[in-house]
Motif scaffolding. Structure first.
Motif, mmCIF file in Angstrom:
data_model
loop_
_atom_site.group_PDB
_atom_site.id
_atom_site.type_symbol
_atom_site.label_atom_id
_atom_site.label_comp_id
_atom_site.label_asym_id
_atom_site.label_seq_id
_atom_site.Cartn_x
_atom_site.Cartn_y
_atom_site.Cartn_z
ATOM 1 N N GLY A 58 14.026 -72.942 -43.652
ATOM 2 C CA GLY A 58 14.567 -72.661 -42.328
ATOM 3 C C GLY A 58 13.624 -71.733 -41.593
ATOM 4 N N HIS A 59 14.172 -70.713 -40.951
ATOM 5 C CA HIS A 59 13.321 -69.792 -40.196
ATOM 6 C C HIS A 59 13.321 -68.375 -40.748
ATOM 7 N N ALA A 60 14.425 -67.878 -41.218
ATOM 8 C CA ALA A 60 14.648 -66.446 -41.467
ATOM 9 C C ALA A 60 13.465 -65.738 -42.107
ATOM 10 N N CYS A 61 12.727 -64.956 -41.300
ATOM 11 C CA CYS A 61 11.585 -64.221 -41.849
ATOM 12 C C CYS A 61 11.635 -62.733 -41.567
ATOM 13 N N ALA A 62 12.558 -62.262 -40.732
ATOM 14 C CA ALA A 62 12.648 -60.835 -40.444
ATOM 15 C C ALA A 62 13.351 -60.102 -41.584
ATOM 16 N N ARG A 63 12.898 -58.894 -41.856
ATOM 17 C CA ARG A 63 13.475 -58.076 -42.929
ATOM 18 C C ARG A 63 14.982 -57.957 -42.757
ATOM 19 N N GLY A 64 15.684 -57.885 -43.883
ATOM 20 C CA GLY A 64 17.130 -57.757 -43.835
ATOM 21 C C GLY A 64 17.834 -59.077 -44.042
ATOM 22 N N ARG A 65 17.308 -60.149 -43.438
ATOM 23 C CA ARG A 65 17.893 -61.477 -43.662
ATOM 24 C C ARG A 65 16.814 -62.463 -44.082
ATOM 25 N N GLN A 66 15.712 -61.948 -44.556
ATOM 26 C CA GLN A 66 14.590 -62.810 -44.916
ATOM 27 C C GLN A 66 14.942 -63.701 -46.098
ATOM 28 N N LYS A 67 14.521 -64.958 -46.020
ATOM 29 C CA LYS A 67 14.704 -65.903 -47.123
ATOM 30 C C LYS A 67 13.337 -66.427 -47.538
ATOM 31 N N LEU A 68 13.016 -66.243 -48.792
ATOM 32 C CA LEU A 68 11.749 -66.732 -49.316
ATOM 33 C C LEU A 68 11.909 -68.167 -49.798
ATOM 34 N N ASN A 69 10.791 -68.859 -49.890
ATOM 35 C CA ASN A 69 10.816 -70.276 -50.207
ATOM 36 C C ASN A 69 9.697 -70.592 -51.190
ATOM 37 N N GLY A 70 10.048 -71.164 -52.337
ATOM 38 C CA GLY A 70 9.077 -71.421 -53.389
ATOM 39 C C GLY A 70 7.914 -72.305 -52.980
ATOM 40 N N PRO A 71 8.161 -73.504 -52.409
ATOM 41 C CA PRO A 71 7.046 -74.361 -52.007
ATOM 42 C C PRO A 71 6.122 -73.690 -50.988
ATOM 43 N N GLU A 72 6.693 -72.951 -50.059
ATOM 44 C CA GLU A 72 5.871 -72.251 -49.072
ATOM 45 C C GLU A 72 4.989 -71.217 -49.759
ATOM 46 N N LEU A 73 5.557 -70.440 -50.667
ATOM 47 C CA LEU A 73 4.795 -69.404 -51.361
ATOM 48 C C LEU A 73 3.657 -69.996 -52.182
ATOM 49 N N ARG A 74 3.901 -71.131 -52.820
ATOM 50 C CA ARG A 74 2.849 -71.761 -53.614
ATOM 51 C C ARG A 74 1.700 -72.241 -52.726
ATOM 52 N N ARG A 75 2.024 -72.758 -51.551
ATOM 53 C CA ARG A 75 0.965 -73.202 -50.634
ATOM 54 C C ARG A 75 0.168 -72.016 -50.100
ATOM 55 N N VAL A 76 0.846 -70.899 -49.879
ATOM 56 C CA VAL A 76 0.149 -69.698 -49.423
ATOM 57 C C VAL A 76 -0.853 -69.240 -50.475
ATOM 58 N N SER A 77 -0.425 -69.182 -51.730
ATOM 59 C CA SER A 77 -1.329 -68.765 -52.802
ATOM 60 C C SER A 77 -2.514 -69.719 -52.919
ATOM 61 N N LYS A 78 -2.257 -71.015 -52.805
ATOM 62 C CA LYS A 78 -3.351 -71.993 -52.893
ATOM 63 C C LYS A 78 -4.331 -71.815 -51.729
ATOM 64 N N PHE A 79 -3.823 -71.491 -50.548
ATOM 65 C CA PHE A 79 -4.684 -71.252 -49.387
ATOM 66 C C PHE A 79 -5.698 -70.155 -49.701
ATOM 67 N N PHE A 80 -5.228 -69.060 -50.278
ATOM 68 C CA PHE A 80 -6.130 -67.955 -50.590
ATOM 69 C C PHE A 80 -7.040 -68.283 -51.773
ATOM 70 N N LEU A 81 -6.530 -69.024 -52.748
ATOM 71 C CA LEU A 81 -7.381 -69.413 -53.878
ATOM 72 C C LEU A 81 -8.524 -70.309 -53.400
ATOM 73 N N ASP A 82 -8.214 -71.270 -52.543
ATOM 74 C CA ASP A 82 -9.260 -72.157 -52.026
ATOM 75 C C ASP A 82 -10.285 -71.398 -51.196
ATOM 76 N N LEU A 83 -9.811 -70.412 -50.474
ATOM 77 C CA LEU A 83 -10.678 -69.682 -49.553
ATOM 78 C C LEU A 83 -11.536 -68.662 -50.269
ATOM 79 N N TRP A 84 -10.943 -67.901 -51.166
ATOM 80 C CA TRP A 84 -11.612 -66.749 -51.761
ATOM 81 C C TRP A 84 -11.814 -66.827 -53.272
ATOM 82 N N GLY A 85 -11.231 -67.837 -53.922
ATOM 83 C CA GLY A 85 -11.251 -67.889 -55.384
ATOM 84 C C GLY A 85 -12.624 -67.862 -55.994
#
Length: 313
Positions: free
Chosen positions: A283-310
């Motif tokens: 969904g959207h919720a990203c502001a502190r207090g009601r933030q919801k994390l998302n597994g697939p999104e987090l994995r893509r973020v980590s891969k982005f940095f691994l590809d860039l800086w690994g």
């Protein structure tokens, strides 16, 4: 994006001063995980404010403590996490928080950054000004980079362009200061990472930076309006396009994927190449207090940095 009128069933109350108010107000049951406020960040026992230590509640015979007040989130402090050993510093992330959020927004994401070189990353999260804004008759003091114009066709118009210009100048100065801290002053070791309102600002800064940055990460947001693109500087001759990873949720009613995708596509003539992903469980919720994390999104973020800086550790 400009806060829309809450949809039926959407939460409408704030979470204390500086807390989430308008962004992510919808009930986003499609997100993976739970609010970090409901996890270890904000632990209580049955809502009674009893301490929880090492995963176990205190003995029932212990007198209940007074109720723990709601947190007063960061609203006037910049946040910097730097390697404990200065010589370890190799990379820098400039994080730009959401509207109604604050520097706290980025911390849960950084906690879950699954890369071997995380201890070599300096995380710098400036705080936007605290503004009193009125949207649809609801007035609130909140952090925001600039105020949205409710009368805009898609809620993404800027009400006071001078606010954007002021913050843009401030943050470009920050980028230059942070570049000088990097090994050999190498700007490619810097990434701009934005959430919601911060996403468009992150890409805008990356394209306006006087030096080439490594890339931009845009989560749950959209690019700034087309009107803000007319004075973008040209990319230096021979420079590679700016690599952008943008992720929006299929259930995001504040920044719908089709609208967000079109905003990023408008950046192609200006040298930005966006990999756009619509995540079905987000969904959207990203502001502190009601933030919801998302597994697939987090994995893509980590891969982005691994590809860039690994390969550059």
């Amino acid at each position: 994006r400009s806060p829309r009128r809450p949809e039926p069933g959407a939460a409408a109350s704030g979470e204390g001063r500086g807390g989430a108010a308008w962004e992510g107000a919808a009930d986003e049951g499609g997100d993976e995980g739970t609010s970090w406020k409901a996890s270890g960040w904000h632990s209580s026992n049955g809502g009674r404010g009893e301490a929880v230590e090492d995963g176990e509640a205190q003995d029932e015979s212990v007198e209940a403590a007074p109720e723990v007040p709601e947190p007063w989130y960061i609203d006037a402090h910049d946040l910097v996490l730097e390697p404990s050993e200065p010589s370890d510093h190799r990379f820098t992330i400039i994080g730009l928080h959401s509207c109604s959020g604050g520097p706290d927004d980025l911390v849960p994401f950084f906690h879950r950054l699954d890369v071997s070189f995380r201890r070599q990353i300096r995380l710098v999260v400036p705080c936007s000004p605290l503004r009193r804004e009125n949207h649809y008759g609801w007035e609130k003091e909140q952090n925001s980079w600039f105020e949205y114009d409710d009368d805009g066709k898609d809620g993404n118009d800027i009400k006071h362009p001078e606010q954007l210009q002021e913050q843009r100048a401030r943050l470009l100065r920050l980028l230059e200061c942070e570049r000088k801290r990097l090994p050999n002053g190498d700007g490619s070791r810097m990434v701009l990472w934005g959430l919601s309102q911060g996403a468009g600002l992150a890409i805008d800064l990356a394209l306006r930076s006087p030096f080439l940055v490594g890339g931009a990460l845009a989560l749950r947001g959209m690019a700034l309006p087309r009107e803000s693109l007319h004075d973008l500087p040209p990319r230096p001759p021979g420079a590679a396009p700016l690599h952008v990873l943008a992720i929006n949720g299929q259930h995001d009613w504040l920044c719908p994927p089709d609208v967000a995708r079109a905003s990023y596509e408008a950046l192609w003539p200006h040298g930005a190449r966006t990999t756009f992903i619509t995540e079905p469980t987000l969904g959207h919720a990203c502001a502190r207090g009601r933030q919801k994390l998302n597994g697939p999104e987090l994995r893509r973020v980590s891969k982005f940095f691994l590809d860039l800086w690994g390969g550059r550790v």
